[in-house]
Design a protein around this motif. Structure first.
Motif, PDB file in Angstrom:
ATOM      1  N   VAL A  21       0.804  -1.218   0.007  1.00  0.00           N
ATOM      2  CA  VAL A  21       0.124  -0.025   0.130  1.00  0.00           C
ATOM      3  C   VAL A  21       0.864   1.254  -0.033  1.00  0.00           C
ATOM      4  O   VAL A  21       1.819   1.227   0.843  1.00  0.00           O
ATOM      5  CB  VAL A  21      -0.951   0.016   1.286  1.00  0.00           C
ATOM      6  N   ARG A  22       0.596   2.175  -1.129  1.00  0.00           N
ATOM      7  CA  ARG A  22       1.349   3.398  -1.084  1.00  0.00           C
ATOM      8  C   ARG A  22       0.838   4.633  -0.177  1.00  0.00           C
ATOM      9  O   ARG A  22      -0.534   4.690  -0.256  1.00  0.00           O
ATOM     10  CB  ARG A  22       1.677   3.889  -2.510  1.00  0.00           C
ATOM     11  N   ARG A  23       1.563   5.154   0.768  1.00  0.00           N
ATOM     12  CA  ARG A  23       0.904   6.281   1.453  1.00  0.00           C
ATOM     13  C   ARG A  23       0.639   7.546   0.523  1.00  0.00           C
ATOM     14  O   ARG A  23       1.671   7.703  -0.355  1.00  0.00           O
ATOM     15  CB  ARG A  23       1.855   6.231   2.530  1.00  0.00           C
ATOM     16  N   ARG A  24      -0.192   8.031   0.725  1.00  0.00           N
ATOM     17  CA  ARG A  24      -0.646   9.403   0.260  1.00  0.00           C
ATOM     18  C   ARG A  24       0.368  10.710   0.635  1.00  0.00           C
ATOM     19  O   ARG A  24       0.589  10.776   1.773  1.00  0.00           O
ATOM     20  CB  ARG A  24      -1.852   9.838   0.275  1.00  0.00           C
ATOM     21  N   PRO A  25       1.056  11.279  -0.328  1.00  0.00           N
ATOM     22  CA  PRO A  25       1.709  12.324   0.190  1.00  0.00           C
ATOM     23  C   PRO A  25       1.094  13.644   0.690  1.00  0.00           C
ATOM     24  O   PRO A  25       1.148  14.862   0.164  1.00  0.00           O
ATOM     25  CB  PRO A  25       2.549  12.789  -1.174  1.00  0.00           C
ATOM     26  N   VAL A  26       0.310  13.528   1.895  1.00  0.00           N
ATOM     27  CA  VAL A  26      -0.601  14.605   2.319  1.00  0.00           C
ATOM     28  C   VAL A  26       0.451  15.707   2.866  1.00  0.00           C
ATOM     29  O   VAL A  26       0.201  16.653   2.558  1.00  0.00           O
ATOM     30  CB  VAL A  26      -1.412  13.954   3.438  1.00  0.00           C
ATOM     31  N   PHE A  27       1.567  15.462   3.547  1.00  0.00           N
ATOM     32  CA  PHE A  27       2.202  16.513   4.037  1.00  0.00           C
ATOM     33  C   PHE A  27       2.857  17.141   2.902  1.00  0.00           C
ATOM     34  O   PHE A  27       2.989  18.524   3.197  1.00  0.00           O
ATOM     35  CB  PHE A  27       3.412  15.725   4.820  1.00  0.00           C
ATOM     36  N   ARG A  28       3.378  16.611   1.994  1.00  0.00           N
ATOM     37  CA  ARG A  28       4.003  17.133   0.875  1.00  0.00           C
ATOM     38  C   ARG A  28       2.889  18.086  -0.050  1.00  0.00           C
ATOM     39  O   ARG A  28       3.453  19.124  -0.324  1.00  0.00           O
ATOM     40  CB  ARG A  28       4.666  16.211  -0.065  1.00  0.00           C
ATOM     41  N   ILE A  29       1.714  17.771   0.087  1.00  0.00           N
ATOM     42  CA  ILE A  29       0.714  18.596  -0.532  1.00  0.00           C
ATOM     43  C   ILE A  29       0.454  19.811   0.127  1.00  0.00           C
ATOM     44  O   ILE A  29       0.467  20.616  -0.290  1.00  0.00           O
ATOM     45  CB  ILE A  29      -0.473  17.763  -1.073  1.00  0.00           C
ATOM     46  N   GLY A  30       0.395  19.661   1.511  1.00  0.00           N
ATOM     47  CA  GLY A  30       0.064  20.683   2.334  1.00  0.00           C
ATOM     48  C   GLY A  30       1.260  21.635   2.234  1.00  0.00           C
ATOM     49  O   GLY A  30       0.911  22.945   2.258  1.00  0.00           O
ATOM     50  N   VAL A  31       2.387  21.165   2.399  1.00  0.00           N
ATOM     51  CA  VAL A  31       3.450  22.247   2.279  1.00  0.00           C
ATOM     52  C   VAL A  31       3.689  22.927   0.898  1.00  0.00           C
ATOM     53  O   VAL A  31       3.965  24.018   0.884  1.00  0.00           O
ATOM     54  CB  VAL A  31       4.984  21.610   2.515  1.00  0.00           C
ATOM     55  N   PHE A  32       3.367  22.185  -0.308  1.00  0.00           N
ATOM     56  CA  PHE A  32       3.061  22.984  -1.212  1.00  0.00           C
ATOM     57  C   PHE A  32       2.206  23.976  -1.524  1.00  0.00           C
ATOM     58  O   PHE A  32       2.394  25.261  -1.761  1.00  0.00           O
ATOM     59  CB  PHE A  32       2.899  21.933  -2.451  1.00  0.00           C
ATOM     60  N   LEU A  33       1.101  23.647  -0.851  1.00  0.00           N
ATOM     61  CA  LEU A  33      -0.354  24.668  -1.070  1.00  0.00           C
ATOM     62  C   LEU A  33       0.134  26.063  -0.111  1.00  0.00           C
ATOM     63  O   LEU A  33      -0.179  26.858  -0.680  1.00  0.00           O
ATOM     64  CB  LEU A  33      -1.376  24.008  -0.465  1.00  0.00           C
ATOM     65  N   ILE A  34       0.838  25.616   1.086  1.00  0.00           N
ATOM     66  CA  ILE A  34       1.157  26.852   1.751  1.00  0.00           C
ATOM     67  C   ILE A  34       2.165  27.573   0.964  1.00  0.00           C
ATOM     68  O   ILE A  34       1.839  28.950   1.274  1.00  0.00           O
ATOM     69  CB  ILE A  34       1.626  26.373   3.245  1.00  0.00           C
ATOM     70  N   CYS A  35       3.258  27.076   0.376  1.00  0.00           N
ATOM     71  CA  CYS A  35       4.145  27.704  -0.206  1.00  0.00           C
ATOM     72  C   CYS A  35       3.475  28.543  -1.380  1.00  0.00           C
ATOM     73  O   CYS A  35       3.762  29.596  -1.706  1.00  0.00           O
ATOM     74  CB  CYS A  35       5.454  26.968  -0.633  1.00  0.00           C
TER      75      CYS A  35
END
Length: 117
Positions: A42-56
């Protein structure tokens, strides 16, 4: 005297046994062999990376708008939005020019000035 072909043969046998012990099988193409029944990880979703990208991205857009409009004009427009009340007050609060926005705006100004010279 040792035969180099026998050494190669035994190396292949060891490699095949190791592969077999790890669950790999030898399958004909197009058949349902051992690999068909193996569960894929099972691949984990990159939620943290997406959040950081949206904030930036949001801070970058605010900085670009701040640079384009100018500091006084930007602050005046945000104050007008906040004065409307309701959800506009929340939007105005989010669009305030905090130090990060001003830093990005200044950085954009430096880059543009360097590109002009």
């Amino acid at each position: 005297m040792s035969d180099p072909n026998m050494k190669e043969f035994y190396n292949r046998v060891v490699r095949i046994e190791q592969a077999h012990s790890m669950g790999y099988g030898f399958e004909a193409e197009g058949t349902l062999g051992r690999s068909f029944y193996r569960r894929t990880p099972v691949r984990r979703r990159p939620v943290f990376r997406i959040g950081v990208f949206l904030i930036c991205f949001c801070f970058g857009m605010k900085g670009a708008i701040h640079y384009n409009m100018g500091a006084e004009s930007y602050d005046r427009r945000v104050a007008e939005i906040e004065a409307r009340g309701g959800l506009d007050a929340v939007q105005g609060f989010l669009m305030r020019s905090e130090p990060v926005t001003r830093l990005i705006s200044h950085g954009i100004g430096v880059v543009i000035e360097r590109s002009r010279t």
